[in-house]
Design an enzyme around this catalytic site. Structure first.
Site: not given
Length: 207
Positions: A24, A170
């Site tokens: 993400d 991430h």
């Protein structure tokens, strides 16, 4: 709503050896290339939930994601928790993000993961109106947590990895400080256990 995740993609069929790493908050030219290098070296693929402004600012990096066989899906137009934004804003964001990202990739966007994985009824209605499916996860990497370390994150993740799992990490933002240095070790450990990462599309559809 966040806990129920009705109709949301949380994991795939438990086919031997396959799981999906997802990333993400990118793309970020300072951190995403190192994530891509690690995946390429391991011969694995992943799904990247990108922010529309970042994709627009770094189209060459998005092209690299696609050229190397990764999947690009929508994270948000604005990275705000659904519970602190107005219902109208939460409703509009999935569609806006998908349109802007598709304009960069030249491909349809089919999945949307809201920031923090937070859902409201407006979020779900916005996804459905835009023809998107919500995408959550079954394993939280925890790379963004205060005190997280690369070695500690690998050790915490490995016992929870199983066929069909969807793992959230991430490639940008606070979590990248942990994920970038730990990813090569994680991928090597996965290989030793007979696990490989595939895209969410492949996880869901590959026979």
């Amino acid at each position: 709503m966040q806990r129920l995740n009705l109709g949301v993609l949380r994991e795939g069929p438990p086919r031997p050896g396959q799981l999906a790493l997802t990333f993400d908050d990118g793309p970020d030219p300072q951190t995403t290339p190192a994530v891509l290098d690690a995946l390429k070296a391991a011969g694995m693929h992943a799904t990247f939930f990108v922010l529309a402004p970042h994709a627009e600012a770094h189209p060459a990096l998005v092209r690299r994601l696609l050229a190397e066989g990764h999947e690009v899906q929508a994270h948000a137009a604005r990275h705000l928790h659904a519970w602190v934004r107005s219902p109208w804003s939460a409703f509009l964001d999935p569609g806006e993000a998908a349109r802007r990202i598709a304009a960069v990739t030249g491909q349809p966007v089919t999945l949307h993961r809201p920031p923090h994985g937070a859902y409201t009824l407006a979020t779900i209605l916005g996804q459905r109106t835009a023809g998107l499916r919500g995408a959550h996860w079954s394993v939280e990497g925890g790379d963004w947590q205060k005190g997280a370390t690369p070695q500690g994150t690998v050790q915490a993740l490995l016992p929870r990895l199983r066929p069909g799992a969807v793992v959230v990490l991430h490639d940008a933002g606070p979590g990248a400080r942990v994920t970038v240095p730990m990813l090569p070790d994680l991928l090597r450990a996965m290989q030793q256990r007979g696990l490989r990462s595939v895209t969410l599309k492949e996880l869901a559809t590959h026979p």
